[in-house]
Design a protein around this motif. Structure first.
Motif, PDB file in Angstrom:
ATOM      1  N   LYS A 203      -6.960  21.620  -4.731  1.00  0.00           N
ATOM      2  CA  LYS A 203      -7.738  20.379  -4.630  1.00  0.00           C
ATOM      3  C   LYS A 203      -7.218  19.336  -5.615  1.00  0.00           C
ATOM      4  CE  LYS A 203     -12.183  22.142  -2.955  1.00  0.00           C
ATOM      5  NZ  LYS A 203     -13.607  22.366  -3.310  1.00  0.00           N
ATOM      6  N   ARG A 204      -6.929  19.768  -6.842  1.00  0.00           N
ATOM      7  CA  ARG A 204      -6.409  18.841  -7.849  1.00  0.00           C
ATOM      8  C   ARG A 204      -5.054  18.292  -7.439  1.00  0.00           C
ATOM      9  NH1 ARG A 204      -7.452  21.738 -11.964  1.00  0.00           N
ATOM     10  NH2 ARG A 204      -5.403  22.679 -12.326  1.00  0.00           N
ATOM     11  N   LEU A 205      -4.207  19.150  -6.881  1.00  0.00           N
ATOM     12  CA  LEU A 205      -2.897  18.707  -6.409  1.00  0.00           C
ATOM     13  C   LEU A 205      -3.061  17.688  -5.286  1.00  0.00           C
ATOM     14  CD1 LEU A 205       0.178  18.842  -6.155  1.00  0.00           C
ATOM     15  CD2 LEU A 205      -0.096  20.895  -4.737  1.00  0.00           C
ATOM     16  N   ASN A 206      -3.988  17.918  -4.386  1.00  0.00           N
ATOM     17  CA  ASN A 206      -4.229  16.990  -3.282  1.00  0.00           C
ATOM     18  C   ASN A 206      -4.635  15.614  -3.805  1.00  0.00           C
ATOM     19  OD1 ASN A 206      -4.511  16.370  -0.443  1.00  0.00           O
ATOM     20  ND2 ASN A 206      -6.716  16.413  -0.763  1.00  0.00           N
ATOM     21  N   GLU A 207      -5.471  15.567  -4.833  1.00  0.00           N
ATOM     22  CA  GLU A 207      -5.902  14.288  -5.411  1.00  0.00           C
ATOM     23  C   GLU A 207      -4.745  13.550  -6.072  1.00  0.00           C
ATOM     24  OE1 GLU A 207      -9.067  15.262  -8.044  1.00  0.00           O
ATOM     25  OE2 GLU A 207     -10.493  15.765  -6.430  1.00  0.00           O
ATOM     26  N   SER A 208      -3.927  14.288  -6.846  1.00  0.00           N
ATOM     27  CA  SER A 208      -2.807  13.622  -7.528  1.00  0.00           C
ATOM     28  C   SER A 208      -1.747  13.158  -6.536  1.00  0.00           C
ATOM     29  CB  SER A 208      -2.186  14.573  -8.569  1.00  0.00           C
ATOM     30  OG  SER A 208      -1.652  15.731  -7.954  1.00  0.00           O
ATOM     31  N   LEU A 209      -1.561  13.912  -5.445  1.00  0.00           N
ATOM     32  CA  LEU A 209      -0.636  13.468  -4.392  1.00  0.00           C
ATOM     33  C   LEU A 209      -1.125  12.171  -3.768  1.00  0.00           C
ATOM     34  CD1 LEU A 209       0.130  16.863  -2.607  1.00  0.00           C
ATOM     35  CD2 LEU A 209       1.793  15.434  -3.802  1.00  0.00           C
ATOM     36  N   GLY A 210      -2.437  12.091  -3.518  1.00  0.00           N
ATOM     37  CA  GLY A 210      -2.997  10.870  -2.948  1.00  0.00           C
ATOM     38  C   GLY A 210      -2.792   9.670  -3.860  1.00  0.00           C
ATOM     39  N   ASP A 211      -2.986   9.864  -5.171  1.00  0.00           N
ATOM     40  CA  ASP A 211      -2.792   8.770  -6.141  1.00  0.00           C
ATOM     41  C   ASP A 211      -1.338   8.315  -6.159  1.00  0.00           C
ATOM     42  OD1 ASP A 211      -5.450   8.898  -6.817  1.00  0.00           O
ATOM     43  OD2 ASP A 211      -5.132  10.178  -8.570  1.00  0.00           O
ATOM     44  N   PHE A 212      -0.418   9.285  -6.151  1.00  0.00           N
ATOM     45  CA  PHE A 212       0.998   8.923  -6.211  1.00  0.00           C
ATOM     46  C   PHE A 212       1.447   8.197  -4.948  1.00  0.00           C
ATOM     47  CE2 PHE A 212       5.366  10.105  -4.961  1.00  0.00           C
ATOM     48  CZ  PHE A 212       6.038   9.331  -5.891  1.00  0.00           C
ATOM     49  N   LEU A 213       1.046   8.691  -3.776  1.00  0.00           N
ATOM     50  CA  LEU A 213       1.483   8.069  -2.529  1.00  0.00           C
ATOM     51  C   LEU A 213       0.919   6.671  -2.384  1.00  0.00           C
ATOM     52  CD1 LEU A 213       1.220  11.164  -0.159  1.00  0.00           C
ATOM     53  CD2 LEU A 213       3.292  10.129  -1.103  1.00  0.00           C
ATOM     54  N   LYS A 214      -0.248   6.427  -2.955  1.00  0.00           N
ATOM     55  CA  LYS A 214      -0.806   5.071  -2.949  1.00  0.00           C
ATOM     56  C   LYS A 214       0.061   4.143  -3.789  1.00  0.00           C
ATOM     57  CE  LYS A 214      -5.012   2.462  -3.972  1.00  0.00           C
ATOM     58  NZ  LYS A 214      -6.398   2.529  -4.486  1.00  0.00           N
ATOM     59  N   ILE A 215       0.478   4.606  -4.980  1.00  0.00           N
ATOM     60  CA  ILE A 215       1.369   3.809  -5.836  1.00  0.00           C
ATOM     61  C   ILE A 215       2.714   3.598  -5.154  1.00  0.00           C
ATOM     62  CG2 ILE A 215       2.662   3.819  -8.005  1.00  0.00           C
ATOM     63  CD1 ILE A 215      -0.222   3.179  -8.424  1.00  0.00           C
ATOM     64  N   ALA A 216       3.212   4.643  -4.475  1.00  0.00           N
ATOM     65  CA  ALA A 216       4.505   4.535  -3.785  1.00  0.00           C
ATOM     66  C   ALA A 216       4.463   3.459  -2.699  1.00  0.00           C
ATOM     67  CB  ALA A 216       4.892   5.885  -3.183  1.00  0.00           C
ATOM     68  N   ASP A 217       3.315   3.302  -2.039  1.00  0.00           N
ATOM     69  CA  ASP A 217       3.166   2.234  -1.048  1.00  0.00           C
ATOM     70  C   ASP A 217       3.100   0.866  -1.722  1.00  0.00           C
ATOM     71  OD1 ASP A 217       3.226   3.855   1.165  1.00  0.00           O
ATOM     72  OD2 ASP A 217       1.053   4.115   1.260  1.00  0.00           O
ATOM     73  N   GLU A 218       2.358   0.765  -2.814  1.00  0.00           N
ATOM     74  CA  GLU A 218       2.197  -0.514  -3.505  1.00  0.00           C
ATOM     75  C   GLU A 218       3.518  -1.019  -4.079  1.00  0.00           C
ATOM     76  OE1 GLU A 218      -0.826  -0.102  -6.449  1.00  0.00           O
ATOM     77  OE2 GLU A 218      -2.417   0.353  -5.001  1.00  0.00           O
ATOM     78  N   ILE A 219       4.362  -0.091  -4.512  1.00  0.00           N
ATOM     79  CA  ILE A 219       5.598  -0.494  -5.179  1.00  0.00           C
ATOM     80  C   ILE A 219       6.595  -1.104  -4.196  1.00  0.00           C
ATOM     81  CG2 ILE A 219       7.183   1.503  -5.052  1.00  0.00           C
ATOM     82  CD1 ILE A 219       7.227   1.305  -8.190  1.00  0.00           C
ATOM     83  N   GLN A 220       6.340  -0.951  -2.881  1.00  0.00           N
ATOM     84  CA  GLN A 220       7.202  -1.581  -1.882  1.00  0.00           C
ATOM     85  C   GLN A 220       7.125  -3.100  -1.953  1.00  0.00           C
ATOM     86  OE1 GLN A 220       9.388   0.231  -0.099  1.00  0.00           O
ATOM     87  NE2 GLN A 220       8.553   1.940  -1.268  1.00  0.00           N
ATOM     88  N   GLU A 221       6.092  -3.623  -2.632  1.00  0.00           N
ATOM     89  CA  GLU A 221       5.964  -5.065  -2.810  1.00  0.00           C
ATOM     90  C   GLU A 221       6.923  -5.585  -3.882  1.00  0.00           C
ATOM     91  OE1 GLU A 221       1.902  -5.946  -3.644  1.00  0.00           O
ATOM     92  OE2 GLU A 221       1.136  -4.916  -1.857  1.00  0.00           O
ATOM     93  N   TYR A 222       7.627  -4.680  -4.556  1.00  0.00           N
ATOM     94  CA  TYR A 222       8.619  -5.039  -5.566  1.00  0.00           C
ATOM     95  C   TYR A 222       9.992  -4.598  -5.040  1.00  0.00           C
ATOM     96  CZ  TYR A 222       4.456  -5.311  -8.519  1.00  0.00           C
ATOM     97  OH  TYR A 222       3.213  -5.616  -9.027  1.00  0.00           O
ATOM     98  N   PRO A 223      10.659  -5.447  -4.242  1.00  0.00           N
ATOM     99  CA  PRO A 223      11.891  -5.039  -3.541  1.00  0.00           C
ATOM    100  C   PRO A 223      12.982  -4.486  -4.454  1.00  0.00           C
ATOM    101  CG  PRO A 223      11.099  -7.153  -2.718  1.00  0.00           C
ATOM    102  CD  PRO A 223      10.284  -6.828  -3.920  1.00  0.00           C
ATOM    103  N   GLU A 224      13.167  -5.103  -5.628  1.00  0.00           N
ATOM    104  CA  GLU A 224      14.238  -4.649  -6.509  1.00  0.00           C
ATOM    105  C   GLU A 224      13.981  -3.226  -6.999  1.00  0.00           C
ATOM    106  OE1 GLU A 224      14.809  -7.415  -9.659  1.00  0.00           O
ATOM    107  OE2 GLU A 224      15.463  -9.046  -8.348  1.00  0.00           O
TER     108      GLU A 224
END
Length: 440
Positions: free
Chosen positions: A117-138
């Motif tokens: 369960k803890r791993l599932n939560e941290s994966l969700g947090d990371f994948l959300k950041i990974a999507d947001e960082i696409q707004e920084y092309p460089e």
């Protein structure tokens, strides 16, 4: 007069000093930014490489070494954060990834429902950041060069497996998480000449699930797995390609034509989309994959079958790319398999409705069900019309008032170079049948 000139001179000198200070400050500021940029690049690269190495060690079961590498990454992240404070998004990215690696080591080394369960939560947090960082092309481009897009695909696959399999199973008994699977990198050029790249990880567990499932021929709708998390993620990728519905459809079609190997089969055998992603497939398999993605994207789709060939069909409001596009209309509107031999009467409707588990729909008291032939039934309720389809052991009902008038444009999935609305010459004029797969 002299006093006024002296005062004016002071103002000129004061203004000049301000200008010089501004120029010096700007120059020094640029130098500092350049210095920080170089330092940012070095420290960010170092931090990320440690984390990617830790992930590789986990795959080999070397958990203690992976933990040591994770500790090295934390030191590098701390130094990175201390010197490059303005880049807080990148710091969050590294910290979330480090948290995923730590929880992954814990869940694999000594699995339990709490750790999963803890791993599932941290994966969700990371994948959300990974999507947001696409707004920084460089930064996104740098991550791609360092191979971070591969680990994103792997962690997405792991999270979908947790949601589909491990959470439920871990509650019953100890469940060991596996990272085994197939990394697929797809590159293709679409109908407008734009190049695309998509990395997908299909876990061995997910692949084996579909490989061992039933593969009964002749019921294509049972292979349209639009509820699969991984296929839905692929559809989301295409949702960000084009706004225009025809361009989006052609982008998906070019992906299925060019990136998925076309493999003729000696014996008839339908594949699920996950199998086709890993193995490639023939015309039916690639059409099933295309229809599944397009159904998730909200298109009305269909399977169009010719003698010895099958294509997909999609309903669009108009076609701009092809002159005189080919389209097909349903050969029948309602389709399901029932054991009833006689025409059903009004009092039979409650019995029929019990067959439709997990569906919420109502038919008014004036509804009737008429049989067209052995396997074709029509439900009529006033002016409303319903499509009824058998899917596995369940029957599904769709409200579909316009399907008789709907045009399904040809989508050739097996051969390359065909746009939506185009078809190889040898199939033009042939007899065909259409099975509609309406959107939910």
């Amino acid at each position: 007069m002299k006093k006024e000139k002296k005062e004016k001179g002071r103002k000129v000198i004061f203004f000049a000093l301000i200008c010089i200070s501004f120029i010096l400050g700007y120059t020094l500021g640029n130098f500092q930014i350049l210095s920080h940029s170089t330092e940012f690049t070095d420290k960010f690269d170092e931090s990320l490489r440690y984390l990617l190495e830790a992930k590789s060690l986990i795959e080999d079961g070397r958990y203690r070494e992976a933990m040591n590498m994770l500790n090295e990454s934390k030191i590098a992240i701390y130094n990175f954060e201390e010197h490059i404070r303005p880049y807080n998004m990148e710091v969050r990215y590294l910290k979330c990834l480090a948290s995923c690696i730590k929880d992954l080591i814990d869940a694999m080394n000594n699995p339990s429902i709490e750790k999963i369960k803890r791993l599932n939560e941290s994966l969700g947090d990371f994948l959300k950041i990974a999507d947001e960082i696409q707004e920084y092309p460089e930064v996104a481009e740098k991550l791609e060069k360092l191979g971070a897009d591969r680990i994103i695909a792997e962690l997405k696959s792991l999270r979908y497996d947790i949601m589909d399999y491990y959470m439920e199973e871990a509650a019953k008994h100890e469940q060991h998480i596996s990272l085994e699977g197939f990394i697929k990198e797809y590159k293709w050029r679409d109908h407008l000449g734009k190049e695309w790249r998509l990395i997908v990880k299909v876990s061995e567990r997910r692949y084996e699930k579909y490989k061992n499932a039933t593969h009964k021929i002749g019921e294509e709708i049972n292979f349209v797995t639009d509820d699969d998390y991984l296929i839905r993620d692929i559809a989301e990728f295409f949702n960000h390609t084009y706004i225009d519905e025809e361009d989006k459809a052609n982008c998906v079609l070019s992906f299925v034509q060019k990136s998925i190997p076309s493999i003729p089969e000696e014996t008839e055998y339908f594949k699920y989309p996950i199998e086709t992603l890993v193995e490639g497939g023939d015309c039916e398999d690639k059409s099933i994959l295309f229809v599944t993605i397009m159904k998730i994207l909200g298109y009305d789709t269909a399977f169009i079958t010719f003698p010895y060939h099958e294509i997909a069909g999609i309903s669009l409001s108009e076609i701009k790319e092809v002159e005189n596009p080919l389209y097909f209309t349903p050969s029948y509107l309602f389709s399901m398999e029932l054991e009833f031999e006689e025409e059903l009467k009004r009092e039979d409707i409650p019995r029929l409705m019990r067959e439709f588990e997990n569906n919420s729909f109502t038919l008014d008291k004036n509804a009737s069900i008429r049989r067209k032939d052995e396997h074709k039934w029509k439900i009529i309720s006033g002016k409303e019309k319903y499509m009824v389809m058998k899917r596995g052991d369940k029957l599904e009902v769709y409200y579909d008032p316009f399907s008789e008038k709907r045009k399904y444009y040809a989508c050739e999935t097996f051969e390359e170079g065909f746009l939506v609305g185009e078809l190889p010459d040898e199939y033009k004029g042939m007899k065909y049948s259409v099975i509609c797969i309406p959107r939910m």
